[in-house]
Scaffold this active site. Structure first.
Site, PDB file in Angstrom:
ATOM      1  N   LYS A  14       0.827  -1.211   0.000  1.00 51.50           N
ATOM      2  CA  LYS A  14       0.000   0.000   0.000  1.00 51.50           C
ATOM      3  C   LYS A  14       0.863   1.263   0.000  1.00 51.50           C
ATOM      4  O   LYS A  14       0.615   2.190  -0.763  1.00 51.50           O
ATOM      5  CB  LYS A  14      -0.924   0.036   1.233  1.00 51.50           C
TER       6      LYS A  14
ATOM      7  N   ARG B 236     -10.081   0.735   7.692  1.00 47.03           N
ATOM      8  CA  ARG B 236      -9.681  -0.636   7.991  1.00 47.03           C
ATOM      9  C   ARG B 236     -10.768  -1.409   8.729  1.00 47.03           C
ATOM     10  O   ARG B 236     -10.562  -2.586   9.037  1.00 47.03           O
ATOM     11  CB  ARG B 236      -8.451  -0.602   8.887  1.00 47.03           C
TER      12      ARG B 236
ATOM     13  N   ARG C  41      11.362  -6.865   5.530  1.00 43.37           N
ATOM     14  CA  ARG C  41      11.238  -5.419   5.330  1.00 43.37           C
ATOM     15  C   ARG C  41      12.052  -4.632   6.363  1.00 43.37           C
ATOM     16  O   ARG C  41      12.062  -4.956   7.541  1.00 43.37           O
ATOM     17  CB  ARG C  41       9.759  -5.051   5.441  1.00 43.37           C
TER      18      ARG C  41
ATOM     19  N   ARG D 155      10.641  -2.784  11.616  1.00 46.42           N
ATOM     20  CA  ARG D 155       9.515  -2.205  12.351  1.00 46.42           C
ATOM     21  C   ARG D 155       9.127  -3.169  13.460  1.00 46.42           C
ATOM     22  O   ARG D 155       9.086  -4.373  13.245  1.00 46.42           O
ATOM     23  CB  ARG D 155       8.326  -2.018  11.389  1.00 46.42           C
TER      24      ARG D 155
ATOM     25  N   ARG E 125      -1.376  -9.300  12.948  1.00 46.92           N
ATOM     26  CA  ARG E 125      -1.860  -8.279  12.007  1.00 46.92           C
ATOM     27  C   ARG E 125      -2.644  -8.920  10.863  1.00 46.92           C
ATOM     28  O   ARG E 125      -3.652  -8.382  10.406  1.00 46.92           O
ATOM     29  CB  ARG E 125      -0.684  -7.467  11.450  1.00 46.92           C
TER      30      ARG E 125
HETATM   31  P1  AMP Z   1       0.339   0.253   8.398  1.00 43.90           P
HETATM   32  O1  AMP Z   1       1.555   1.079   8.301  1.00 43.90           O
HETATM   33  O2  AMP Z   1      -0.763   0.731   7.485  1.00 43.90           O
HETATM   34  O3  AMP Z   1       0.616  -1.220   8.248  1.00 43.90           O
HETATM   35  O4  AMP Z   1      -0.238   0.446   9.898  1.00 43.90           O
HETATM   36  C1  AMP Z   1       0.552   0.072  11.018  1.00 43.90           C
HETATM   37  C2  AMP Z   1      -0.318  -0.005  12.255  1.00 43.90           C
HETATM   38  O5  AMP Z   1      -0.911   1.278  12.510  1.00 43.90           O
HETATM   39  C3  AMP Z   1      -1.510  -0.958  12.162  1.00 43.90           C
HETATM   40  O6  AMP Z   1      -1.138  -2.293  12.459  1.00 43.90           O
HETATM   41  C4  AMP Z   1      -2.423  -0.361  13.235  1.00 43.90           C
HETATM   42  O7  AMP Z   1      -1.968  -0.667  14.541  1.00 43.90           O
HETATM   43  C5  AMP Z   1      -2.227   1.138  13.019  1.00 43.90           C
HETATM   44  N1  AMP Z   1      -3.168   1.646  11.991  1.00 43.90           N
HETATM   45  C6  AMP Z   1      -2.863   2.157  10.764  1.00 43.90           C
HETATM   46  N2  AMP Z   1      -3.970   2.513  10.109  1.00 43.90           N
HETATM   47  C7  AMP Z   1      -5.012   2.214  10.916  1.00 43.90           C
HETATM   48  C8  AMP Z   1      -6.424   2.327  10.801  1.00 43.90           C
HETATM   49  N3  AMP Z   1      -7.004   2.803   9.679  1.00 43.90           N
HETATM   50  N4  AMP Z   1      -7.169   1.913  11.854  1.00 43.90           N
HETATM   51  C9  AMP Z   1      -6.621   1.438  12.985  1.00 43.90           C
HETATM   52  N5  AMP Z   1      -5.306   1.277  13.152  1.00 43.90           N
HETATM   53  C10 AMP Z   1      -4.499   1.669  12.127  1.00 43.90           C
END
Ligand code: AMP
Length: 207
Positions: free
Chosen positions: A8, A83, A122, A152, A163
């Protein structure tokens, strides 16, 4: 949209340049808040490190504020949001109130085995958050700012499994929600090279 590791961020960045759009990645916004040590950052930290979602009302508030600050004719890419179904409903309300609409939902489809291997390999920059996979960094330093590359915290194997489970429970139903709505849901094969995937997205968006 897409599961963790679907690309993404990488694809969103390329599309952002192509469309001259503003991209809001909720993951990046929350990580920035953590780096800056804000109240939002400390609230988000426990959820993120456990691979859980940050509460809907918090994330909807963050996105709502960001969108409200934009000029009405800006093009926006939302990366990693919504999400959950309440987030999709929240976004629909925000857009309706602003007289705006979603043009399309892009969903990146990648098999689970590939997601796990992508996430475990990653690395990201500890200083600016740039993904090493999209910016070289073979020597362990960030190609963008020279900072150290690290894994990360939520890319550790046990958190990755959580996740992916959260994605299936909470986020996959959002796709069905959009499939039943008038919004165009574009299912894109998220395997292959970064450039190939980007081309597929652009073709479908202009079709
Ligand atoms: P990402 O970088 O998109 O993989 O997001 C990393 C983490 O941020 C996720 O595992 C959630 O803990 C939090 N997060 C990101 N976007 C959202 C969202 N739309 N709703 C809730 N938690 C989010």
């Amino acid at each position: 949209m897409g599961p963790p590791g679907a690309g993404k961020g990488t694809q969103g960045e390329l599309l952002e340049q192509h469309l001259d759009a503003v991209r809001y990645s909720t993951g990046d916004m929350l990580r920035e808040a953590r780096r800056a040590g804000t109240e939002l950052g400390s609230l988000a930290q426990t959820y993120m490190d456990a691979g859980e979602l940050v509460p809907d009302e918090v994330v909807i508030g963050v996105v709502g504020e960001a969108l409200a600050a934009l000029s009405p004719d800006a093009s926006v890419i939302l990366d990693g949001f919504p999400r959950t179904i309440p987030q999709a409903e929240g976004l629909a309300l925000i857009l309706e109130a602003a007289g705006q609409r979603l043009d399309a939902v892009v969903n990146l489809v990648v098999p689970e085995e590939e997601l796990v291997s992508r996430l475990s390999g990653r690395r990201v920059c500890s200083e600016c958050g740039t993904l090493a996979s999209s910016d070289g960094g073979a020597d362990g330093t960030c190609a963008a700012c020279g900072g150290d590359l690290i894994q990360r915290r939520d890319d550790r194997p046990e958190t990755v499994r959580r996740r992916l489970a959260v994605y299936l429970e909470e986020t996959a139903p959002v796709l069905e929600w959009y499939a039943d709505s008038p919004v165009d849901l574009l299912e894109i094969d998220g395997t292959g090279s970064v450039v190939e995937i980007q081309e597929r997205i652009r073709e479908r968006l202009t079709a």
